[in-house]
Write a protein that holds these residues in place. Structure first.
Motif, PDB file in Angstrom:
ATOM      1  N   MET A  33       0.826  -1.209   0.000  1.00  0.00           N
ATOM      2  CA  MET A  33       0.000   0.000   0.000  1.00  0.00           C
ATOM      3  C   MET A  33       0.862   1.262   0.000  1.00  0.00           C
ATOM      4  N   THR A  34       2.023   1.210   0.612  1.00  0.00           N
ATOM      5  CA  THR A  34       2.942   2.344   0.566  1.00  0.00           C
ATOM      6  C   THR A  34       3.428   2.574  -0.860  1.00  0.00           C
ATOM      7  N   ILE A  35       3.771   1.502  -1.544  1.00  0.00           N
ATOM      8  CA  ILE A  35       4.194   1.616  -2.956  1.00  0.00           C
ATOM      9  C   ILE A  35       3.044   2.149  -3.799  1.00  0.00           C
ATOM     10  N   ARG A  36       1.815   1.710  -3.500  1.00  0.00           N
ATOM     11  CA  ARG A  36       0.653   2.181  -4.254  1.00  0.00           C
ATOM     12  C   ARG A  36       0.449   3.684  -4.043  1.00  0.00           C
ATOM     13  N   THR A  37       0.590   4.141  -2.808  1.00  0.00           N
ATOM     14  CA  THR A  37       0.428   5.561  -2.516  1.00  0.00           C
ATOM     15  C   THR A  37       1.497   6.391  -3.223  1.00  0.00           C
ATOM     16  N   ILE A  38       2.708   5.903  -3.226  1.00  0.00           N
ATOM     17  CA  ILE A  38       3.798   6.606  -3.919  1.00  0.00           C
ATOM     18  C   ILE A  38       3.514   6.669  -5.415  1.00  0.00           C
ATOM     19  N   CYS A  39       3.030   5.563  -5.995  1.00  0.00           N
ATOM     20  CA  CYS A  39       2.695   5.572  -7.431  1.00  0.00           C
ATOM     21  C   CYS A  39       1.586   6.578  -7.733  1.00  0.00           C
ATOM     22  N   PHE A  40       0.585   6.640  -6.868  1.00  0.00           N
ATOM     23  CA  PHE A  40      -0.505   7.588  -7.096  1.00  0.00           C
ATOM     24  C   PHE A  40      -0.004   9.024  -7.006  1.00  0.00           C
ATOM     25  N   LEU A  41       0.834   9.306  -6.010  1.00  0.00           N
ATOM     26  CA  LEU A  41       1.381  10.658  -5.882  1.00  0.00           C
ATOM     27  C   LEU A  41       2.277  11.019  -7.072  1.00  0.00           C
ATOM     28  N   TRP A  50       3.799  10.965 -20.388  1.00  0.00           N
ATOM     29  CA  TRP A  50       3.345   9.618 -20.751  1.00  0.00           C
ATOM     30  C   TRP A  50       3.472   8.638 -19.582  1.00  0.00           C
ATOM     31  N   PHE A  51       4.470   8.813 -18.710  1.00  0.00           N
ATOM     32  CA  PHE A  51       4.660   7.865 -17.615  1.00  0.00           C
ATOM     33  C   PHE A  51       3.659   8.069 -16.483  1.00  0.00           C
ATOM     34  N   MET A  52       2.842   9.125 -16.578  1.00  0.00           N
ATOM     35  CA  MET A  52       1.753   9.292 -15.624  1.00  0.00           C
ATOM     36  C   MET A  52       0.829   8.091 -15.674  1.00  0.00           C
ATOM     37  N   TRP A  53       0.608   7.561 -16.885  1.00  0.00           N
ATOM     38  CA  TRP A  53      -0.279   6.410 -17.057  1.00  0.00           C
ATOM     39  C   TRP A  53       0.298   5.145 -16.419  1.00  0.00           C
ATOM     40  N   VAL A  54       1.599   5.011 -16.454  1.00  0.00           N
ATOM     41  CA  VAL A  54       2.235   3.851 -15.813  1.00  0.00           C
ATOM     42  C   VAL A  54       1.988   3.902 -14.301  1.00  0.00           C
ATOM     43  N   PHE A  55       2.218   5.071 -13.709  1.00  0.00           N
ATOM     44  CA  PHE A  55       1.998   5.216 -12.271  1.00  0.00           C
ATOM     45  C   PHE A  55       0.523   5.052 -11.909  1.00  0.00           C
ATOM     46  N   LEU A  56      -0.353   5.576 -12.744  1.00  0.00           N
ATOM     47  CA  LEU A  56      -1.784   5.475 -12.485  1.00  0.00           C
ATOM     48  C   LEU A  56      -2.264   4.024 -12.544  1.00  0.00           C
ATOM     49  N   VAL A  57      -1.835   3.297 -13.565  1.00  0.00           N
ATOM     50  CA  VAL A  57      -2.207   1.877 -13.677  1.00  0.00           C
ATOM     51  C   VAL A  57      -1.648   1.088 -12.497  1.00  0.00           C
ATOM     52  N   ALA A  58      -0.401   1.373 -12.131  1.00  0.00           N
ATOM     53  CA  ALA A  58       0.202   0.673 -10.989  1.00  0.00           C
ATOM     54  C   ALA A  58      -0.580   0.954  -9.708  1.00  0.00           C
ATOM     55  N   SER A  59      -1.050   2.186  -9.541  1.00  0.00           N
ATOM     56  CA  SER A  59      -1.791   2.516  -8.321  1.00  0.00           C
ATOM     57  C   SER A  59      -3.163   1.847  -8.278  1.00  0.00           C
ATOM     58  N   PHE A  60      -3.708   1.465  -9.427  1.00  0.00           N
ATOM     59  CA  PHE A  60      -4.985   0.748  -9.444  1.00  0.00           C
ATOM     60  C   PHE A  60      -4.809  -0.769  -9.364  1.00  0.00           C
ATOM     61  N   VAL A  61      -3.681  -1.281  -9.816  1.00  0.00           N
ATOM     62  CA  VAL A  61      -3.447  -2.725  -9.811  1.00  0.00           C
ATOM     63  C   VAL A  61      -2.876  -3.191  -8.462  1.00  0.00           C
ATOM     64  N   LEU A  62      -2.073  -2.374  -7.834  1.00  0.00           N
ATOM     65  CA  LEU A  62      -1.410  -2.785  -6.589  1.00  0.00           C
ATOM     66  C   LEU A  62      -2.353  -3.173  -5.447  1.00  0.00           C
ATOM     67  N   PRO A  63      -3.518  -2.556  -5.258  1.00  0.00           N
ATOM     68  CA  PRO A  63      -4.395  -3.033  -4.173  1.00  0.00           C
ATOM     69  C   PRO A  63      -4.806  -4.490  -4.347  1.00  0.00           C
ATOM     70  N   TYR A  64      -5.123  -4.882  -5.569  1.00  0.00           N
ATOM     71  CA  TYR A  64      -5.481  -6.278  -5.833  1.00  0.00           C
ATOM     72  C   TYR A  64      -4.301  -7.194  -5.523  1.00  0.00           C
ATOM     73  N   VAL A  65      -3.133  -6.823  -5.996  1.00  0.00           N
ATOM     74  CA  VAL A  65      -1.932  -7.630  -5.762  1.00  0.00           C
ATOM     75  C   VAL A  65      -1.638  -7.698  -4.263  1.00  0.00           C
TER      76      VAL A  65
END
Length: 99
Positions: A33-41, A50-65
């Motif tokens: 969850m810390t990694i997810r919060t950092i990705c969202f920020l 363009w890499f905003m989308w990478v961080f955004l996708v990671a912040s949505f996928v990480l809770p499931y993982v």
């Protein structure tokens, strides 16, 4: 002749205690969850790139993982029991002497 005591059998496949298991699961979840919060920020900070989308996708996928990893079953401690073989080197019963 001194008798040799048999060595005790090690039980190394015993699972971790329940409190240790819970603590490990909580630690993995908090790290995820810390990694997810950092990705969202980072996604918010990098708006328009363009890499905003990478961080955004990671912040949505990480809770499931994180939930899947946190709910993973109890894993036994590494290692296994020592192989137990019968000891055929001990003295066997002898018959009566025929001398």
């Amino acid at each position: 002749m001194a008798r040799k005591e048999p060595e005790p059998i090690r039980i190394t496949t015993a699972t971790r205690s329940h409190s240790d298991d819970i603590a490990g699961r909580q630690r993995r979840y908090v790290i995820s969850m810390t990694i997810r919060t950092i990705c969202f920020l980072l996604a918010v900070v990098s708006m328009g790139h363009w890499f905003m989308w990478v961080f955004l996708v990671a912040s949505f996928v990480l809770p499931y993982v994180a939930v899947v990893i946190a709910n993973a079953g109890v894993s036994p401690d590494p290692g296994g029991p020592d192989e137990v073989l019968p000891d055929f080197t001990t003295r066997s019963l002898e018959g009566p002497d025929h001398a």
